[in-house]
Scaffold this motif. Structure first.
Motif, short mmCIF file in Angstrom:
data_model
loop_
_atom_site.label_atom_id
_atom_site.label_comp_id
_atom_site.label_asym_id
_atom_site.label_seq_id
_atom_site.Cartn_x
_atom_site.Cartn_y
_atom_site.Cartn_z
N GLY A 803 -83.74 15.94 -27.13
CA GLY A 803 -84.51 16.77 -28.19
C GLY A 803 -84.35 18.33 -27.82
N ALA A 804 -83.52 18.56 -26.73
CA ALA A 804 -83.50 20.10 -26.23
C ALA A 804 -82.19 20.56 -26.75
CB ALA A 804 -83.45 20.14 -24.85
N TYR A 805 -81.83 20.41 -28.36
CA TYR A 805 -80.76 20.91 -28.87
C TYR A 805 -80.54 22.37 -28.76
CZ TYR A 805 -79.71 16.32 -30.56
OH TYR A 805 -79.41 14.88 -30.78
N ALA A 806 -81.55 23.27 -28.75
CA ALA A 806 -81.57 24.83 -28.97
C ALA A 806 -81.42 25.17 -27.27
CB ALA A 806 -82.91 25.17 -29.45
N THR A 807 -81.95 24.38 -26.61
CA THR A 807 -81.98 24.89 -25.20
C THR A 807 -80.43 24.69 -24.88
OG1 THR A 807 -83.97 24.14 -24.44
CG2 THR A 807 -82.47 24.16 -22.63
N VAL A 808 -79.74 23.63 -25.21
CA VAL A 808 -78.22 23.28 -24.70
C VAL A 808 -77.43 24.05 -25.68
CG1 VAL A 808 -76.56 21.62 -24.88
CG2 VAL A 808 -78.68 20.98 -24.14
N TRP A 809 -77.76 24.67 -26.70
CA TRP A 809 -76.98 25.68 -27.43
C TRP A 809 -76.94 26.97 -26.88
CZ3 TRP A 809 -72.90 26.90 -29.91
CH2 TRP A 809 -72.89 27.91 -30.66
N GLU A 810 -77.96 27.42 -26.19
CA GLU A 810 -77.85 28.56 -25.54
C GLU A 810 -77.10 28.57 -24.42
OE1 GLU A 810 -79.45 31.53 -26.74
OE2 GLU A 810 -79.94 30.22 -28.59
N ILE A 811 -77.28 27.45 -23.62
CA ILE A 811 -76.51 27.35 -22.47
C ILE A 811 -74.95 27.49 -22.84
CG2 ILE A 811 -76.09 25.81 -20.50
CD1 ILE A 811 -78.78 24.80 -20.74
N LEU A 812 -74.48 26.76 -23.77
CA LEU A 812 -73.22 26.66 -24.15
C LEU A 812 -72.53 27.79 -24.77
CD1 LEU A 812 -72.67 22.86 -25.33
CD2 LEU A 812 -72.31 23.93 -23.20
N ARG A 813 -73.54 28.41 -25.50
CA ARG A 813 -73.09 29.76 -26.38
C ARG A 813 -72.63 30.68 -25.03
NH1 ARG A 813 -77.26 33.03 -30.00
NH2 ARG A 813 -78.23 33.21 -27.77
N ALA A 814 -73.20 30.61 -23.94
CA ALA A 814 -72.84 31.68 -23.04
C ALA A 814 -71.84 31.11 -22.26
CB ALA A 814 -74.14 32.05 -21.96
N ALA A 815 -71.67 29.73 -22.18
CA ALA A 815 -70.56 29.26 -21.12
C ALA A 815 -69.34 29.07 -21.60
CB ALA A 815 -71.05 27.85 -20.55
N LEU A 816 -69.26 28.90 -23.01
CA LEU A 816 -67.85 28.60 -23.65
C LEU A 816 -66.85 29.79 -23.82
CD1 LEU A 816 -69.16 25.82 -26.48
CD2 LEU A 816 -67.72 25.56 -24.68
N PRO A 817 -67.30 30.90 -23.88
CA PRO A 817 -66.31 31.96 -24.24
C PRO A 817 -65.61 32.14 -23.06
CG PRO A 817 -68.59 32.63 -25.18
CD PRO A 817 -68.75 31.37 -24.51
N VAL A 818 -66.02 31.89 -21.77
CA VAL A 818 -65.28 32.07 -20.72
C VAL A 818 -63.85 31.09 -20.83
CG1 VAL A 818 -64.94 31.84 -18.25
CG2 VAL A 818 -67.28 32.74 -19.43
N LEU A 819 -64.15 29.92 -21.41
CA LEU A 819 -63.03 28.95 -21.33
C LEU A 819 -62.13 29.32 -22.65
CD1 LEU A 819 -64.39 25.47 -20.57
CD2 LEU A 819 -63.08 26.89 -18.91
N LEU A 820 -62.70 29.66 -23.44
CA LEU A 820 -61.88 30.03 -24.63
C LEU A 820 -61.37 31.34 -24.49
CD1 LEU A 820 -64.84 29.71 -27.27
CD2 LEU A 820 -62.74 28.24 -27.30
N ALA A 821 -61.68 32.29 -23.68
CA ALA A 821 -60.74 33.25 -23.32
C ALA A 821 -59.72 32.90 -22.55
CB ALA A 821 -61.73 34.30 -22.37
N ASP A 822 -59.64 32.13 -21.80
CA ASP A 822 -58.66 31.55 -20.78
C ASP A 822 -57.59 30.76 -21.77
OD1 ASP A 822 -59.72 32.15 -18.47
OD2 ASP A 822 -60.60 30.19 -18.03
N LEU A 823 -57.99 30.01 -22.75
CA LEU A 823 -57.57 29.44 -23.91
C LEU A 823 -56.49 30.56 -24.62
CD1 LEU A 823 -56.27 26.75 -25.23
CD2 LEU A 823 -58.40 27.02 -26.80
N ALA A 824 -57.15 31.55 -24.94
CA ALA A 824 -56.52 32.67 -25.77
C ALA A 824 -55.74 33.41 -25.04
CB ALA A 824 -57.84 33.42 -26.48
N THR A 825 -55.76 33.31 -23.62
CA THR A 825 -54.93 34.27 -23.02
C THR A 825 -53.39 33.51 -22.55
OG1 THR A 825 -56.86 35.27 -21.92
CG2 THR A 825 -54.75 35.47 -20.76
N ASP A 826 -53.70 32.42 -21.96
CA ASP A 826 -52.66 31.70 -21.63
C ASP A 826 -52.49 30.24 -21.95
OD1 ASP A 826 -54.46 30.63 -19.92
OD2 ASP A 826 -53.69 31.59 -18.05
N GLY A 827 -53.18 29.67 -22.75
CA GLY A 827 -53.48 28.29 -23.00
C GLY A 827 -53.81 27.49 -21.97
#
Length: 887
Positions: A803-827
């Motif tokens: 039931g902690a969807y909002a808590t998990v979303w706040e965590i992933l909203r901060a975590a995912l851009p780091v991996l997405l940046a790696d993907l955008a930079t060099d795949g």
């Protein structure tokens, strides 16, 4: 009578000397009366050999004794018991000799012995050659017990020296049909068949299939037995072996059709490989029109909710083919397809929705209503799509506002007072010795030992004796007294040092040295906490021997380790009344535990403490009116893929503190950074360290950070079990606590991940979770390779589904851009296993909570070519954030 005695003596001499041939010759033709007369002497020799050293003489006598004893028993039960005796098992007579000395008995008697031996468990290790020889001599029905059948299987597999094949051996065996039928009834037989015969052309499966084709085995009975065994389930090796046999039998279409009900059951409930086979059989029948739409729908109801996504997707493919083949089946099949709307994988939901979109027009109106009801189970994004593309009113009802469901914050629990009875206290101590116990249980027992030791030490020692008998030092040989002393000089081992003192097993000198000089030098990062914890135990034991304390000052009021200030003052007042001298370590520990977050209560307790007129009262008053030690500065450092934390010096630690407690203020960097230490292997005291410095859990978390990182970096097991305790402890949840939770969420083992999820939810429920900071830590740890995305995805999915969807979303909203940046930079992130799963959890959370906005670098991931899970889930997340869909 003299002849019988002479035969007895001659047989006994031959057996004792190990002359097997002579003993067998004496037994040939011996009447039953003489055999019975010889038996007592053989039993006496057996008792003698049991007590004798295991030397050449005894080893030489055992085989002859084994054969002679079996032959001299005139009852079948006695013979079977003698033959399978444990003390005779490891040096027994050969089956050939045993068959020779027993072969002159009546056939019924031999058959009775054979069946009694076959009834023994496999651990009795009865030689198959002996049992089969007795069956052959007696002509009795072949036994079909586990022991006999397993022996037969191993015998068939061990005759490779003859150069023939398994098929040829089975053809030559007159009992093959009976024994093969028994194979299907024996549990865990598959591992033996698999190990002995493998998959080659000379395999067990191919041999049985060929015998079935030749008619040596009844085909229908064999197929039925094989299917029944698969329906029964069992260990994976059994399912694997009998599935191979079933495949080797090459069932005809008629045989498959008449067992349709069995395939339906297997597809729903069997292990994955068996279910896949049943699914393929049913699929073939369905596409040939030999399975009704109702049967296919029934099958789908079981398969679509299996955890194996491969099976679920294959079932949707089958349903699609069936709908294309016969559009009129939509009335039966579309409700079955709609069941997949509730699957946890949104890819499966989308596949099911596509099928419904394609075929709903061919369905009657009532089916549209069923599909509309089922669409309520779709993920929010797909539910909107169902509303738009299918016009399903049921899917378009206004969503309810999202409500976060978190577990209730844990309430502090009081530490109960020590037991009044020494016997009751001894029972609690016994329970603690078999399990570490929590802080409250441990502190209650320790205080009880001190109290009862002060009142009546002898009565307490007497009550404790029955519960400490298993401890190695209780009855240690006097020559090992130095070992016992060293054992307790190096470590108190929890309550053991107090128990050993009460029972007189440790000297006063050893206790005095431990109290004066502390533990042996141990510069590891945990040693500050361990030294403070151990100092109080050594002191309590030393004072029991020299100057008993009436009770302990530092026994906490609460299970967290906190001590109420008024309770501390009352204890000091009682010490003053009794004229007792407080223990230095105990008093210092009480100072560290006293609660100071209530200004009014703290001020009142300070005034009362000052009015006592004692040194300890004045020290407590000063402690309560000062600011106390403040949390030190912290800074991050890296070590390989790890992110660790440095803590500076803890200001405000009084100089009059004992040396063991002054170490608590030292910077973490002063301690040697070692991968392993004594505390790494012994984790029993870790949950007590939080109670050494209650309210300052950052100090503990920083010192445990390297061990906790190992659950993710080195795949160790069990270190994360302390995380829920850290989350429940009082005090600030800073960088160290959040980094510990981050490593736990990426742990290799499920139980460690569950501990981290528990800690995450407790912190969130207490309002102490910095979701953005935790997400940023996780992003960096995944970027460095310390945390694997797939493990993190499993952890956050577990947290979200509570039931902690909002808590998990706040965590992933901060975590995912780091991996997405790696993907955008060099795949590079495109190959990160589990990145797509992590995006799927984020999309689910965003849909349920109504999140909207943008995420850095998400568009680049969503615009990539292909239909990989990473790309499809990136598109789903982008669409959700663009539309702001709420569940």
């Amino acid at each position: 009578m003299s002849g019988a005695v002479s035969a007895n003596e001659a047989l006994l001499r031959a057996v004792r000397a190990g002359r097997m041939g002579e003993a067998a010759g004496l037994l040939d033709g011996m009447p039953d009366a003489e055999r019975r007369a010889c038996l007592p002497s053989l039993k006496d020799l057996r008792k003698e050999l049991r007590a004798a050293p295991w030397d050449a003489a005894s080893r030489k006598a055992y085989p002859a004794l084994h054969a002679a004893g079996a032959a001299c028993h005139t009852g079948a039960a006695g013979t079977a018991t003698w033959l399978t005796a444990a003390d005779l098992r490891w040096s027994q007579a050969s089956p050939g000799v045993l068959l020779h000395v027993l072969g002159d008995r009546e056939r019924d008697w031999l058959g009775d012995v054979a069946h009694r031996l076959a009834d023994r468990p496999p651990l009795a290790q009865v030689p198959y050659e002996l049992m089969s020889g007795l069956v052959r001599l007696s002509g009795c029905p072949v036994p079909t017990t586990e022991t006999y059948v397993v022996g037969w299987i191993e015998q068939v597999g061990s005759l490779w020296q003859r150069g023939d094949t398994i098929l040829q051996r089975l053809r030559q065996d007159p009992y093959t049909a009976e024994l093969v039928a028994a194979v299907f009834e024996i549990a865990d037989i598959g591992s033996r068949l698999d190990w002995l015969f493998g998959d080659g052309p000379d395999s067990w499966f191919n041999a049985l299939a060929q015998l079935t084709r030749e008619g040596a085995l009844d085909r229908k009975a064999t197929v039925d037995a094989c299917v029944a065994r698969l329906l029964r389930g069992g260990v994976p090796s059994d399912c694997r072996v009998f599935l191979r046999l079933l495949t080797a039998l090459e069932l005809t279409r008629d045989e498959e059709r008449e067992r349709a009900a069995d395939w339906l059951a297997l597809a729903s409930d069997a292990v994955s490989t068996v279910a896949s086979h049943a699914q393929s059989v049913l699929g073939s029948l369905a596409l040939d029109g030999e399975l009704t739409p109702r049967q296919l729908a029934e099958m789908s109801g079981g398969v679509l909710f299996r955890p194996e996504k491969k099976l679920v997707r294959a079932q949707l493919v089958l349903l699609g083919k069936a709908l294309r083949r016969d559009p009129s089946s939509a009335a039966e099949l579309l409700p079955a397809v709609a069941q997949a709307f509730g699957h946890e994988d949104t890819d499966v939901q989308e596949r099911a929705l596509k099928l419904v979109e394609r075929h709903l027009d061919a369905a009657p109106p009532e089916v549209r209503g069923e599909v509309a009801d089922a669409a309520e189970e779709l993920s929010p994004g797909l539910r909107v799509r169902a509303t738009e593309t299918l016009g399903l009113d049921g899917a378009g009802r206004a969503p309810e506002p999202y409500v976060e469901l978190l577990p209730p914050a844990p309430e502090p629990a009081r530490v109960p007072s020590a037991p009044d009875s020494a016997v009751e206290l001894a029972e609690e101590v016994g329970a603690l010795l078999t399990s570490d116990g929590d802080v409250a249980t441990f502190e209650r027992a320790l205080d009880g030992l001190v109290r009862h030791g002060y009142r009546d030490r002898d009565a307490l020692a007497e009550a404790l004796k029955p519960v400490v008998t298993r401890l190695w030092w209780v009855d240690a040989d006097p020559q090992y007294s130095s070992t016992v002393e060293k054992h307790f000089r190096e470590d108190p081992h929890g309550l053991e040092v107090v128990l050993a003192t009460l029972l007189g097993q440790v000297s006063t000198a050893t206790l005095h040295r431990a109290v004066q000089h502390g533990p042996m030098t141990d510069p590891c990062v945990h040693s500050a906490l361990a030294a403070a914890f151990n100092a109080r135990l050594w002191e309590a034991a030393h004072r029991l021997r020299t100057d008993p304390l009436p009770f302990l000052l530092a026994t906490p009021t609460w299970g967290s380790g906190l001590l109420e200030p008024d309770e501390f003052v009352a204890r000091l007042d009682e010490y003053r009344r009794l004229g007792a001298r407080p223990g230095e370590a105990d008093f210092t520990q009480a100072l560290l535990r006293v609660r100071r977050d209530d200004p009014a209560a703290t001020a009142a307790a300070a005034d009362q403490a000052a009015s006592l007129g004692t040194t300890e009262g004045n020290r407590l008053a000063l402690w309560l009116t000062s600011d106390g030690p403040s949390l030190p500065w912290s800074s991050r450092r890296t070590s390989g893929v790890r992110i660790l934390l440095e803590l500076g010096e803890l200001d405000g630690v009084p100089g009059e503190f004992p040396p063991a407690f002054r170490r608590l203020g030292r910077p973490v960097g002063l301690f040697s950074a070692r991968a392993y230490c004594a505390h790494y292997w012994d984790r029993s005291e870790r949950h007590h360290w939080l109670a050494v410095v209650p309210g300052r859990r950052e100090l503990v978390a920083a010192r445990l950070l390297r061990e906790l990182s190992s659950v993710a970096v080195e795949d160790t097991r069990g270190n994360a079990s302390v995380l829920p305790l850290i989350a429940e402890a009082p005090g600030e949840a800073g960088e160290a606590v959040h980094l510990c939770v981050a490593y736990g969420l990426g742990a290799r083992h499920p139980e460690d991940r569950l501990s981290a999820v528990d800690a995450l939810l407790v912190l969130a429920a207490r309002g102490q979770l910095d979701a953005e900071a935790l997400g940023a830590d996780l992003g960096q740890l995944m970027h460095r390779g310390a945390v694997k995305p797939l493990r993190l995805a499993e952890s956050v999915r577990t947290a979200a589904t509570t039931g902690a969807y909002a808590t998990v979303w706040e965590i992933l909203r901060a975590a995912l851009p780091v991996l997405l940046a790696d993907l955008a930079t060099d795949g590079a992130a495109s190959s990160a296993r589990g990145f797509g799963e992590l995006l799927a959890v984020a999309a689910e959370c965003a849909e349920r909570t109504g999140a909207r906005g943008c995420m850095a670098h998400l568009a680049q991931a969503a615009d990539r070519r292909g239909s990989s899970r990473l790309v499809t889930q990136a598109r789903r997340l982008r669409a959700t954030l663009d539309h702001g869909v709420a569940a």
